[in-house]
Design an enzyme around this catalytic site. Structure first.
Site, PDB file in Angstrom:
ATOM      1  N   HIS A  14     -12.289   2.426   2.540  1.00 26.64           N
ATOM      2  CA  HIS A  14     -12.054   4.129   3.038  1.00 26.64           C
ATOM      3  C   HIS A  14     -11.711   5.074   2.397  1.00 26.64           C
ATOM      4  O   HIS A  14     -11.500   5.736   1.056  1.00 26.64           O
ATOM      5  CB  HIS A  14     -11.410   4.066   4.649  1.00 26.64           C
ATOM      6  CG  HIS A  14      -9.699   4.819   4.593  1.00 26.64           C
ATOM      7  ND1 HIS A  14      -9.676   5.060   5.650  1.00 26.64           N
ATOM      8  CD2 HIS A  14      -9.095   5.183   3.745  1.00 26.64           C
ATOM      9  CE1 HIS A  14      -8.553   5.998   4.996  1.00 26.64           C
ATOM     10  NE2 HIS A  14      -8.024   6.447   4.420  1.00 26.64           N
ATOM     11  N   CYS A  33      -6.871  11.308   1.664  1.00 24.55           N
ATOM     12  CA  CYS A  33      -7.211   9.816   2.184  1.00 24.55           C
ATOM     13  C   CYS A  33      -9.533  10.885   1.653  1.00 24.55           C
ATOM     14  O   CYS A  33     -10.535  10.147   2.346  1.00 24.55           O
ATOM     15  CB  CYS A  33      -7.450  10.202   3.484  1.00 24.55           C
ATOM     16  SG  CYS A  33      -5.911   8.388   3.700  1.00 24.55           S
ATOM     17  N   HIS A  39     -10.468   4.471  -1.540  1.00 20.17           N
ATOM     18  CA  HIS A  39      -9.202   4.198  -2.121  1.00 20.17           C
ATOM     19  C   HIS A  39      -8.849   3.138  -0.571  1.00 20.17           C
ATOM     20  O   HIS A  39      -9.382   3.303   0.113  1.00 20.17           O
ATOM     21  CB  HIS A  39      -8.081   5.626  -2.132  1.00 20.17           C
ATOM     22  CG  HIS A  39      -8.186   6.241  -0.747  1.00 20.17           C
ATOM     23  ND1 HIS A  39      -9.101   6.821   0.058  1.00 20.17           N
ATOM     24  CD2 HIS A  39      -7.147   5.633   0.595  1.00 20.17           C
ATOM     25  CE1 HIS A  39      -8.360   7.015   1.277  1.00 20.17           C
ATOM     26  NE2 HIS A  39      -7.138   6.033   1.756  1.00 20.17           N
ATOM     27  N   HIS A  41      -5.833   0.655   1.949  1.00 19.01           N
ATOM     28  CA  HIS A  41      -4.652   0.550   1.983  1.00 19.01           C
ATOM     29  C   HIS A  41      -4.553  -0.880   2.485  1.00 19.01           C
ATOM     30  O   HIS A  41      -5.383  -2.176   2.797  1.00 19.01           O
ATOM     31  CB  HIS A  41      -4.536   1.041   2.946  1.00 19.01           C
ATOM     32  CG  HIS A  41      -5.330   2.483   3.587  1.00 19.01           C
ATOM     33  ND1 HIS A  41      -3.956   3.850   2.648  1.00 19.01           N
ATOM     34  CD2 HIS A  41      -5.995   3.371   3.674  1.00 19.01           C
ATOM     35  CE1 HIS A  41      -3.925   5.205   2.729  1.00 19.01           C
ATOM     36  NE2 HIS A  41      -5.536   5.284   3.367  1.00 19.01           N
ATOM     37  N   ASP A  79     -11.174  -7.426   5.934  1.00 11.03           N
ATOM     38  CA  ASP A  79     -10.402  -7.581   4.783  1.00 11.03           C
ATOM     39  C   ASP A  79     -11.402  -7.807   3.174  1.00 11.03           C
ATOM     40  O   ASP A  79     -12.546  -8.264   3.252  1.00 11.03           O
ATOM     41  CB  ASP A  79      -9.921  -8.984   5.239  1.00 11.03           C
ATOM     42  CG  ASP A  79      -9.036  -9.251   4.300  1.00 11.03           C
ATOM     43  OD1 ASP A  79      -8.314  -8.427   3.681  1.00 11.03           O
ATOM     44  OD2 ASP A  79      -8.506 -10.381   3.386  1.00 11.03           O
ATOM     45  N   HIS A  80     -10.440  -6.822   3.166  1.00 12.42           N
ATOM     46  CA  HIS A  80     -11.663  -6.888   1.341  1.00 12.42           C
ATOM     47  C   HIS A  80     -12.609  -5.941   1.876  1.00 12.42           C
ATOM     48  O   HIS A  80     -13.864  -6.952   0.961  1.00 12.42           O
ATOM     49  CB  HIS A  80     -11.855  -7.815   0.991  1.00 12.42           C
ATOM     50  CG  HIS A  80     -10.390  -8.040   0.124  1.00 12.42           C
ATOM     51  ND1 HIS A  80      -9.249  -8.626   0.535  1.00 12.42           N
ATOM     52  CD2 HIS A  80      -9.853  -8.180  -1.145  1.00 12.42           C
ATOM     53  CE1 HIS A  80      -8.423  -8.971  -0.299  1.00 12.42           C
ATOM     54  NE2 HIS A  80      -8.469  -9.138  -2.046  1.00 12.42           N
ATOM     55  N   GLU A 126      -1.204   1.541   8.300  1.00 18.06           N
ATOM     56  CA  GLU A 126      -1.946   2.353   7.560  1.00 18.06           C
ATOM     57  C   GLU A 126      -1.248   2.302   5.790  1.00 18.06           C
ATOM     58  O   GLU A 126      -1.554   1.500   5.124  1.00 18.06           O
ATOM     59  CB  GLU A 126      -3.054   3.471   7.829  1.00 18.06           C
ATOM     60  CG  GLU A 126      -3.898   3.986   6.466  1.00 18.06           C
ATOM     61  CD  GLU A 126      -4.484   5.239   6.577  1.00 18.06           C
ATOM     62  OE1 GLU A 126      -5.762   5.408   7.014  1.00 18.06           O
ATOM     63  OE2 GLU A 126      -3.483   6.548   6.708  1.00 18.06           O
TER      64      GLU A 126
END
Ligand code: NI
Length: 138
Positions: A14, A33, A39, A41, A79-80, A126
């Site tokens: 995100h 962020c 980047h 998490h 996810d991913h 997070e």
């Protein structure tokens, strides 16, 4: 009333960025962020359901049902993936942990309530040190 929790995990990218702000202000408010090239998490999610154990099964909710619901409505979508770009239920929203937890709640609440129990809490980590808890409502 008893509370039961299912834990799941997903990795996602995100950035926190407002196009109506200058780069300087984005960097000042959102820090790392706001990195323009994204980047990731490693998120941990805890979904807690409350209710009374059913007489026949002793279950508040069938955990197979709950894990399948979380997988289909939340994990498979996140996810991913890039939360800002790929995730239908986050379209047009800030990709903060707070907003994500509220959106995840909305993905799950109706189908859990239809089982005769209640969604109690979405807890979303997070990072190891930063997490939010959402209990519904405003
Ligand atoms: Ni971040």
């Amino acid at each position: 009333m008893i509370y039961i929790t299912r834990k799941e995990h997903f990795n996602a990218a995100h950035k926190l960025h407002r196009p109506d702000w200058s780069e300087e202000k984005n960097a000042e408010v959102f820090g790392k962020c706001s990195n323009p090239n994204w980047h990731g998490h490693n998120y941990e999610i805890f979904v807690t359901v409350k209710g009374e154990p059913a007489e026949e099964t002793g279950f508040v909710i069938d955990l197979k049902f709950l894990s399948k619901l979380i997988k289909e409505r939340v994990i498979d979508k996140l996810d991913h993936k890039n939360i800002n770009i790929d995730v239908d239920f986050m379209a047009g929203k800030m990709a903060s942990t707070e907003i994500l937890a509220i959106a995840i709640w909305d993905q799950l609440e109706t189908e859990i309530n239809e089982k005769g129990c209640y969604l109690h809490c979405v807890k979303l980590y997070e990072t190891e040190n930063n997490f939010v808890e959402y209990f519904g409502g405003k």
